[in-house]
Scaffold this active site. Structure first.
Site, mmCIF file in Angstrom:
data_model
loop_
_atom_site.group_PDB
_atom_site.id
_atom_site.type_symbol
_atom_site.label_atom_id
_atom_site.label_comp_id
_atom_site.label_asym_id
_atom_site.label_seq_id
_atom_site.Cartn_x
_atom_site.Cartn_y
_atom_site.Cartn_z
ATOM 1 N N SER A 1 1.858 6.302 11.105
ATOM 2 C CA SER A 1 2.479 7.392 10.366
ATOM 3 C C SER A 1 1.750 7.661 9.055
ATOM 4 C CB SER A 1 3.945 7.053 10.065
ATOM 5 O OG SER A 1 4.502 8.037 9.225
ATOM 6 N N LYS A 2 1.466 8.948 8.807
ATOM 7 C CA LYS A 2 0.822 9.341 7.554
ATOM 8 C C LYS A 2 1.826 9.874 6.537
ATOM 9 C CE LYS A 2 -3.281 10.927 10.109
ATOM 10 N NZ LYS A 2 -4.153 12.086 10.381
ATOM 11 N N ARG A 3 3.097 9.958 6.949
ATOM 12 C CA ARG A 3 4.086 10.654 6.112
ATOM 13 C C ARG A 3 4.234 10.039 4.733
ATOM 14 N NH1 ARG A 3 9.056 11.613 10.346
ATOM 15 N NH2 ARG A 3 7.889 12.787 11.914
ATOM 16 N N GLN A 4 4.378 8.738 4.678
ATOM 17 C CA GLN A 4 4.620 8.069 3.397
ATOM 18 C C GLN A 4 3.326 7.632 2.722
ATOM 19 O OE1 GLN A 4 7.739 8.146 2.394
ATOM 20 N NE2 GLN A 4 8.327 9.039 4.350
ATOM 21 N N GLY A 5 2.171 8.017 3.312
ATOM 22 C CA GLY A 5 0.901 7.582 2.744
ATOM 23 C C GLY A 5 0.620 6.117 2.978
#
Length: 506
Positions: A269-273
């Protein structure tokens, strides 16, 4: 157009040397993430294993998605990770420019050659028509594809549309009967792309190429011998081989790397960095730990062990050992990987000096507004702290946490505070000072724990727990934290004696 054909023919790709030439081609749409790092790392390792060249090529043909500064950030992170490119936008090289937006004339001339040969054609279909085709396909529960309408335009019809000033793109003619190719990881493959998709756009109306044309042209003119990229491009390779055939060029060898997934098999997941390299660098992770964990969870190496250095990864790498299984990454294990590599850094004389400088800066940053005595920032003291805590800490910043604040800030503790714990503070102080004098050579936690038990028996009324509470307060100013023995070992005899003297006389 004939001139373009002659020019492109005269500009043959570079002669490939003895070592392989590989490239990492990220799009500058954001930060470099772990998946990109893994692709770059495998290319780097393969190049260095065989005395080859590792190239960074920025693939910025989709200008709508380009993030300012992202290209520079990607190269910064490759440098930080210890896998710098040999040729790149920053470093230059003999086959540049290394940024696709600076190579537009080459792509235009390449598309002209394909038009001249009849391998490509101009398409005048409007975006509105293409959108209607897509909606109709979805309504019929079919995969959207271009219907190749403009493929059948006559030269007269093309000339008429051009005279009307209609906008156009260049499409490549997909032919049936593709030849199989041997992928370095997946073995023999072929995908009859003409059966499942329409003719693809290779040059857009704005003069920018699509991925398919740009990569084939650039890989040829940059002399790329091996293409190691993500498995998501495996089904496009037959299309690229048709392009090589249309140009009359020899293709490179292809190897497609299996996916890097979460430990549960889901996408990273890239959402939260959480998977961007900048985040790991900011949080104090060593690049060696990242390189180690993303190869440890995958394949391609003769051994599987924690703590491998980049040099060991290069020596152990064998491309035919890469399997088609997805690599499952368990980031919860990353702190342990970091602990192992931080230990290696502390043990290495040269790297330890760098850590000393970094730790001093951390201390000044965290405790700068408090009274930090310069003696606790002396090289010998900081170095001893590192060597004694080796193997016990996962991050350098652990040493400036509240548990370790006593290392850097000398406490201000009065006799009155100590006397509330025990009236025998002078006797206890004398006993500990004597112990420190006798054990000035080497302090170990095991021996100190025994000696402190023995000292307590020489007091009249003070219990062992009270004596430990008193010493902890005198040494750290805190009521909680590491054991007294650990504090003494880390501080060292000189610092322990100084703090006890100060507490007794204040």
């Amino acid at each position: 157009m004939a001139r373009a054909l002659r020019a492109l023919r005269g500009a043959a790709g570079p002669e490939r040397g003895l070592g392989p030439r590989v490239r990492f081609g990220p799009s500058p749409t954001g930060f470099l993430h772990l998946g990109g790092l893994r692709t770059a790392l495998y290319n780097y390792i393969f190049a260095k294993k065989h005395q080859g060249t590792f190239i960074l090529r920025v693939e910025d043909t989709d200008q709508s998605r380009v993030v300012p500064g992202a290209a520079e950030g990607i190269e910064d992170m490759l440098d930080w990770a210890g896998i710098p490119p040999d040729e790149s936008p920053r470093r230059g090289g003999s086959f540049g420019p290394y940024q696709q937006s600076h190579r537009l004339d080459l792509y235009r001339r390449a598309s002209d050659v394909l038009l001249e040969r009849g391998a490509a054609y101009r398409c005048f279909c409007t975006p509105q028509r293409l959108e209607l085709l897509k909606k109709e396909a979805l309504r019929s529960q079919q995969t959207p594809r271009y219907d190749n309408r403009c493929r059948h335009l006559t030269p007269t019809e093309v000339a008429e549309k051009l005279s009307q000033g209609l906008e156009w793109v260049v499409r490549f003619r997909l032919e049936k009967g593709v030849e199989p190719f041997r992928d370095l990881v997946y073995g023999w493959n072929k995908h009859e792309v003409a059966d499942v998709e329409g003719d693809p756009v290779i040059l857009k109306g704005d003069g920018f190429p699509t991925y398919h044309l740009a990569n084939v042209v650039d890989d040829h003119y940059m002399g790329i011998s091996h293409v190691l990229r993500g498995t998501e491009w495996l089904t496009s390779t037959s299309k690229h081989l048709l392009l090589y055939k249309a140009f009359g060029w020899d293709p490179p060898q292809f190897g497609h790397l299996p996916l890097l997934l979460n430990k549960d098999g889901g996408k990273l997941s890239k959402r939260q960095g959480d998977i961007f390299l900048e985040r790991f660098a900011r949080d104090g992770y060593l690049p060696e730990a990242l390189l180690d964990i993303i190869t440890n969870c995958g394949s391609g190496f003769t051994e599987k062990q924690m703590g491998r250095t980049l040099e060991e990864l290069i020596s152990q790498f064998e491309i035919d050992r890469i399997t088609t299984h997805s690599a499952l990454l368990d980031l919860e294990k990353l702190p342990e990987f970091n602990r192992i590599h931080l230990t290696h850094h502390i043990e290495n004389e040269e790297l330890r000096q760098k850590l000393i400088r970094e730790l001093r800066l951390l201390v000044e940053d965290v405790y700068g507004d408090q009274q930090v005595d310069q003696e606790v920032l002396e090289k010998e003291y900081v170095e001893r702290v590192l060597l004694l805590r080796k193997g016990h800490i996962s991050f350098l910043k652990n040493l400036v946490s509240s548990d370790y604040s006593y290392l850097w800030v000398r406490p201000s503790v009065s006799r009155e505070q100590l006397q509330t714990i025990s009236a025998e503070i002078d006797d206890i102080g004398r006993l500990v000072l004597g112990l420190m004098t006798r054990q000035a050579a080497v302090l170990t936690m095991e021996e100190l724990n025994k000696d402190l038990r023995s000292l307590q028996k020489q007091t009249k009324e003070t219990k062992y727990s009270s004596m430990m509470q008193l010493l902890r307060l005198a040494l750290s100013g805190q009521q909680h934290g590491p054991s007294v023995a650990e504090m003494m070992v880390t501080l060292g005899p000189k610092e322990v004696c100084g703090r006890i003297h100060k507490a007794l006389s204040s």
